[in-house]
Motif scaffolding. Sequence first.
Motif, short mmCIF file in Angstrom:
data_model
loop_
_atom_site.label_atom_id
_atom_site.label_comp_id
_atom_site.label_asym_id
_atom_site.label_seq_id
_atom_site.Cartn_x
_atom_site.Cartn_y
_atom_site.Cartn_z
N HIS A 169 55.04 -23.35 -11.24
CA HIS A 169 54.02 -23.35 -10.20
C HIS A 169 54.49 -22.72 -8.66
O HIS A 169 55.41 -23.14 -8.22
CB HIS A 169 53.45 -24.41 -9.64
N HIS A 172 53.48 -19.41 -5.61
CA HIS A 172 52.48 -18.43 -5.14
C HIS A 172 53.37 -17.49 -4.48
O HIS A 172 54.08 -17.44 -3.23
CB HIS A 172 51.54 -18.98 -3.93
N HIS A 184 45.24 -26.44 -8.78
CA HIS A 184 45.94 -27.67 -7.98
C HIS A 184 45.11 -28.79 -8.21
O HIS A 184 43.78 -28.62 -8.11
CB HIS A 184 45.88 -27.35 -6.46
#
Length: 470
Positions: free
Chosen positions: A96, A98, A245
């Motif tokens: 996970h 970004h 999420h």
Amino acid sequence: MYRSFLKSAIIFLVLFLLSGSAFGMQEKIVVDLIVNGDYVVTIDDQQPVIFNGAVAVTDGRIVAVGQKNEIAATYDAPQILPGEGMVVMPGLVNGHTHAAMVLFRGLADDKALMDWLQNYIFPAEKQFVDAEFVRIGTQLACWEMIRGGTTTFVDMYFYPDTIARVTEECGLRAIIASAIIDYPSPGFTGWDDSFAAAKSFVKSWQNHPRIIPAIGPHAPYTVSPEHLVQAHEAAKELNVPLVIHVSETQHENDDMVKRYGKTSVEFLNELGVLDSRMIAAHMVWPTDSEIKLLVKNKVGVVHNPGSNLKLASGFAPVPAMLKEGVKIGLGTDGAASNNDLDMWEEIRLAALIHKGNLHDPTVIPAATALRMATLGGAEAIGLAREIGAVTKGRRADLIQVRIGDDAHEMPMYNIISHLVYSTKSTDVATVIVDGKILMQNGDFLTLDRKTISREVKALSQRIAVLVGPR
Ligand SMILES: [Zn+2]
């Protein structure tokens, strides 16, 4: 006549003996690459650690794993990586992140999640995030991830086409989810246009050998129930993962109870969107019955210990989830809440924080932490048949890690303990994805570091000016 026959027979016999066939010696099989190591840590239960091992690779896949001398006797390759002072192991799976948010590294620290998101990150994204930001940020992130031995990452951000193009160029493997949210987001006015773009992004990247496009509704508290169902239906129809999420903070659960009368996981279950295509990041606050729902519905969970600690989101019940059989991997989350993409740090945090939290040094042993960063992560993101372990038939996503070279690397009594508690990302020497070398002895073969750092400096100076004196 007889003499010339005898002469020919002798010449034939000599050639036959020289060729080695007379002794049952076979021609060696030529593969693309052989990777050697003092140890091969396979993360495979059958043969977890091979001392003096080697891995043969061809067409991007592992064709053989074994003792170095066995592999050398059977295989030859135009490229053979020496293994003295090296461990060969599966590349790390960052479940996970970004990626492009590396450009917000250190922009706002020491804040609670909602304050951090609403007062710093969302406004900064509104002001700065465009395709160029995402291109430069993802390039910097790929550099950092390759440096530290990550070979697969799961991303959720804006301008997914740009993320996919950068990832394709740098050679990493990724699941890339187009982030979609009910509010206006970079490039979009709200849900409808961002959802339509997410679907067309998936269609244009499906069937890529290393990039898996995905649908990424941000969270149950930022996406309405109808839209969550829409996102799930699209993911099902297109047969791609759904990245989200879930249950990150206690505040989220309280908010969900206020709004819908149920905590996040129960609510998602009621909507019918919990299934094996879901990659749920965080999962800090599931109840016992919610943990059972995660197992029953085969949801993949990604534990982000660094981000959870920094935002004080809490301690995810990882030991309890593992005990129940939840598929769990590890992730860094974005660098704005970490502040780096170093998976070795996450491995160590995952092995340490639950011991402290539960006052029990036996929870999350080293091998469990290492597994979560490799095969466990691959299971959580639905790629366990392809990556996560060094076994015949899997994709050749491998790293070589230096041991015994630097002060912190010696002595070495137990290789698993060493990798979990002592290794640093800078110990990674070689990174291979799909059989292709991306980094060798610190040289990056798919990235132009000079251009990336120049562009990062220029863009971050602009951001610093606009953000104001700090
Ligand atoms: Zn996140």
